[in-house]
Design a protein around this motif. Structure first.
Motif, short mmCIF file in Angstrom:
data_model
loop_
_atom_site.label_atom_id
_atom_site.label_comp_id
_atom_site.label_asym_id
_atom_site.label_seq_id
_atom_site.Cartn_x
_atom_site.Cartn_y
_atom_site.Cartn_z
N GLN A 47 19.30 19.54 15.34
CA GLN A 47 17.66 19.86 15.25
C GLN A 47 16.85 18.97 15.89
O GLN A 47 16.05 18.36 15.26
CB GLN A 47 17.58 20.02 13.57
N ARG A 48 16.95 18.74 17.13
CA ARG A 48 16.45 18.03 17.85
C ARG A 48 15.11 18.35 18.29
O ARG A 48 14.06 17.79 18.36
CB ARG A 48 17.17 17.40 19.17
N ALA A 49 15.02 19.86 18.49
CA ALA A 49 13.66 20.43 18.69
C ALA A 49 12.67 20.08 17.62
O ALA A 49 11.62 19.74 17.66
CB ALA A 49 14.00 21.78 18.95
N SER A 50 13.30 20.27 16.29
CA SER A 50 12.36 20.10 15.22
C SER A 50 11.96 18.80 15.10
O SER A 50 10.84 18.43 14.71
CB SER A 50 13.14 20.46 13.82
N ALA A 51 12.82 17.69 15.37
CA ALA A 51 12.38 16.41 15.49
C ALA A 51 11.47 15.92 16.52
O ALA A 51 10.31 15.42 16.08
CB ALA A 51 13.67 15.52 15.59
N HIS A 52 11.53 16.69 17.62
CA HIS A 52 10.45 16.49 18.55
C HIS A 52 9.03 16.90 18.24
O HIS A 52 8.12 16.38 18.60
CB HIS A 52 10.90 17.42 20.04
N TRP A 53 9.05 18.31 17.62
CA TRP A 53 7.86 18.67 17.25
C TRP A 53 7.35 18.11 15.73
O TRP A 53 6.30 18.81 15.46
CB TRP A 53 7.81 20.36 17.42
N GLN A 54 8.23 17.72 14.97
CA GLN A 54 7.89 17.16 13.78
C GLN A 54 7.62 18.33 12.95
O GLN A 54 6.59 18.18 12.04
CB GLN A 54 6.65 15.91 13.66
N GLN A 55 8.26 19.27 12.88
CA GLN A 55 8.05 20.61 12.17
C GLN A 55 9.21 20.60 11.10
O GLN A 55 10.43 20.43 11.49
CB GLN A 55 8.35 21.67 13.17
N ARG A 56 8.89 21.13 9.81
CA ARG A 56 9.75 20.91 8.78
C ARG A 56 9.72 22.39 8.11
O ARG A 56 10.60 22.46 7.17
CB ARG A 56 9.31 19.82 7.60
N GLY A 57 9.31 23.52 8.71
CA GLY A 57 9.35 24.77 8.21
C GLY A 57 9.91 25.42 9.04
O GLY A 57 9.65 25.50 10.56
N LEU A 58 10.45 26.54 8.58
CA LEU A 58 10.86 27.73 9.61
C LEU A 58 10.24 29.28 9.03
O LEU A 58 10.41 29.10 7.94
CB LEU A 58 12.38 27.86 9.78
N PRO A 59 10.05 30.08 10.01
CA PRO A 59 10.03 29.98 11.38
C PRO A 59 8.88 29.33 11.97
O PRO A 59 7.62 29.07 11.37
CB PRO A 59 10.18 31.38 11.97
N SER A 60 9.14 28.64 13.17
CA SER A 60 8.04 27.81 13.86
C SER A 60 7.79 28.38 15.41
O SER A 60 9.08 28.28 15.93
CB SER A 60 8.11 26.31 13.72
N THR A 61 6.83 28.64 16.07
CA THR A 61 6.95 29.07 17.33
C THR A 61 5.56 28.29 17.98
O THR A 61 4.48 28.00 17.71
CB THR A 61 6.36 30.53 17.13
N TYR A 62 6.09 27.93 19.18
CA TYR A 62 5.32 26.82 19.92
C TYR A 62 4.86 27.82 21.33
O TYR A 62 5.95 28.44 21.97
CB TYR A 62 5.87 25.78 20.34
N PHE A 63 3.79 27.80 21.83
CA PHE A 63 3.24 28.57 22.97
C PHE A 63 2.87 27.56 23.97
O PHE A 63 1.90 26.78 24.07
CB PHE A 63 2.21 29.48 22.47
N TYR A 64 3.52 27.50 25.26
CA TYR A 64 3.06 26.70 26.49
C TYR A 64 2.63 27.63 27.48
O TYR A 64 3.34 28.60 27.96
CB TYR A 64 4.41 25.86 26.80
N ASP A 65 1.63 27.01 28.40
CA ASP A 65 1.22 27.72 29.46
C ASP A 65 2.17 27.42 30.45
O ASP A 65 2.85 26.39 30.61
CB ASP A 65 -0.26 27.54 29.79
N ALA A 66 1.80 27.88 31.86
CA ALA A 66 2.59 27.53 32.97
C ALA A 66 2.71 26.15 33.55
O ALA A 66 3.51 25.84 34.14
CB ALA A 66 2.09 28.56 34.08
N GLN A 67 1.49 25.33 32.97
CA GLN A 67 1.50 23.89 33.49
C GLN A 67 2.24 23.16 32.48
O GLN A 67 2.29 21.88 32.49
CB GLN A 67 0.05 23.47 33.61
N GLY A 68 3.00 23.70 31.32
CA GLY A 68 3.77 23.04 30.53
C GLY A 68 2.78 22.48 29.43
O GLY A 68 3.37 21.51 28.64
#
Length: 479
Positions: free
Chosen positions: A428-449
């Motif tokens: 669960q390193r992704a959850s630790a990076h975004w500091q998110q503790r609930g599921l589902p969680s969805t993140y939206f990045y543009d082409a520039q990151g």
């Protein structure tokens, strides 16, 4: 007003809007504790990856000079019953470019995960050529291993900075010293405005709740308190009118959102008329704040058009709640917090390939954190899968949190997802990076990151389409 009635009035808005929050399940942490052997009658302890493969911290004494090159010696201690893959040892600079490694030959092994490979037992020593330019630091080191008991770990990573290595001992290292002194060390802290930005969710006990749901709860508390005071003073039915206005506002907020995204609501994922019921499924968090506030105020003005005192008192109560809602909306949507970049972590795909999340930068990206035990994760999966088919220019990634490969593969047999886009993250390193503790969680990045939006809770076609407009240009309508 009876306490029970007040409680019902206060809890109603939270229960309505938290229809989007209730599905957000708290993350479990199912560790790798046991592995079945033989016929399954016996079990053995399985170490965590940090205990199975111990990397000696890099130090100045580990650097030696060969001509004009500086070589860093790296050493791992490997516990009995575990092994490291030779081909998974990688070192890259800050731009992601690979650096040369001097790796000895290992033992040949037929591995169920990667096939015929070379591995190392007990210990491993390698040498890495250090870069000469300051912009190449810090370095990213990667390694991956398995246990003979049949447990494979995701790739591990460690950053190596100039500060870790300290001052190089040899005189020949002066050229590197002068270069790395120019490396800018970021000491910036969030601005006072960024520090006011509200997070997407707040953890209360075992539940992760959307911030706007809590804001609505507080707004209704304040409005009801003010209405009760005015009712006692004026002897007018302020609280009753406030409650009706509030319900009208909620209905208008939902209808306005549905009207804005009506094509998504009337274009079901599956060819089933039952999908139209998504219009009344408020778990997707689809509300139009401004339409709701305008409708609540208009209803109050019309119902109290002949009673100035009642009209004024109810509008005051509405204004108190509206202030909290607008402030929370502004701090959540208009104030940009520090945005976490795409993490520099390497995971394993369901098709047994390693992948660095940063390699996806350069195209719009949707990252979904999920688990098979999470009901809203399973409900929204067809929506995301269909969106990937409709938006080939956007890459969708499904990162499983905290489960082993066997559980994920069993679930994927019934779900048509592209295996290279399903990633395993048992630690669960992704959850630790975004500091998110609930599921589902969805993140939206543009082409520039750049992170442009996130959603904690279940997505519908409409709420997903709303987020996608932030990271990709609108497509022309089909002819």
């Amino acid at each position: 007003m009876p306490v029970s009635r007040l409680a019902a009035i206060v809890l109603l808005p939270a229960s309505l809007l938290m229809g989007a929050a209730a599905p957000a399940q708290p993350l479990q942490v199912p560790g790798l504790l046991q592995q079945q052997q033989g016929n399954g009658s016996s079990s053995t302890e399985v170490l965590g990856s940090e205990q199975a493969f111990v990397l000696t911290p890099p130090a100045p004494s580990a650097i030696k000079t060969e001509g004009t090159r500086q070589l860093l010696q790296l050493h791992w201690r490997i516990e009995p019953g575990y092994y490291l893959y030779r081909d998974q040892l990688k070192l890259s600079d800050a731009q992601g470019q690979p650096l040369a490694l001097n790796i000895p030959q290992g033992q040949t092994l037929t591995d169920a995960f990667f096939g015929t490979v070379q591995v190392f037992h007990d210990e491993l020593r390698i040498e890495a050529a250090l870069p000469q330019r300051s912009e190449q630091w810090p370095l990213q080191l990667q390694w991956q291993g398995c246990a003979h008991a049949g447990v494979c770990y995701p790739a591990q990573q460690q950053s190596i900075s100039v500060q870790q290595l300290g001052q190089l001992a040899s005189a020949e290292a002066a050229s590197i010293d002068s270069a790395v002194e120019a490396i800018p060390i970021s000491t910036s802290s969030p601005s006072w405005l960024q520090s006011l930005a509200l997070p997407a969710s707040v953890l209360i006990g075992p539940m992760a709740l959307p911030t706007m749901a809590l804001a609505l709860f507080l707004a209704m508390l304040l409005s009801q308190w003010w209405a009760r005071r005015q009712q006692l003073r004026l002897e007018q039915a302020v609280d009753a009118l406030l409650m009706r206005s509030f319900l009208v506002g909620l209905l208008a907020a939902r209808l306005a959102y549905v009207g804005q995204w009506w094509q998504e609501y009337l274009q079901p994922v599956t060819h089933s008329a039952a999908s139209v019921l998504q219009i009344v499924d408020i778990r997707d968090g689809g509300w139009n704040l401004w339409a709701g506030l305008a409708a609540a105020a208009a209803w109050t003005l019309w119902r109290a058009r002949r009673n100035t005192a009642l009209r004024r008192a109810t509008l005051q109560a509405l204004a108190a709640g509206a202030f909290i809602l607008i402030a929370a909306h502004a701090l959540r949507n208009w104030v940009e917090p520090e945005k976490p970049a795409i993490p520099a972590i390497t995971l394993v795909t369901a098709s047994t390939q390693t992948v660095d999340l940063r390699s996806y930068q350069g195209q719009p990206l949707v990252i979904n954190l999920w688990a098979t035990w999470c009901p809203p994760c399973r409900r929204e999966m067809p929506v995301l899968a269909q969106a990937q088919k409709e938006h080939p220019d956007i890459r969708f990634l499904w990162i499983n949190q905290g489960e082993d490969a066997a559980a994920v593969m069993r679930y994927l047999q019934a779900m048509a997802l592209p295996l290279p886009q399903v990633l395993l993250d048992p630690e669960q390193r992704a959850s630790a990076h975004w500091q998110q503790r609930g599921l589902p969680s969805t993140y939206f990045y543009d082409a520039q990151g750049q992170l442009r939006g996130m959603r904690m809770g279940e997505l519908s076609r409409a709420s997903l389409a709303e987020q996608l407009t932030r990271i990709a240009p609108a497509r022309p309508p089909a002819r």
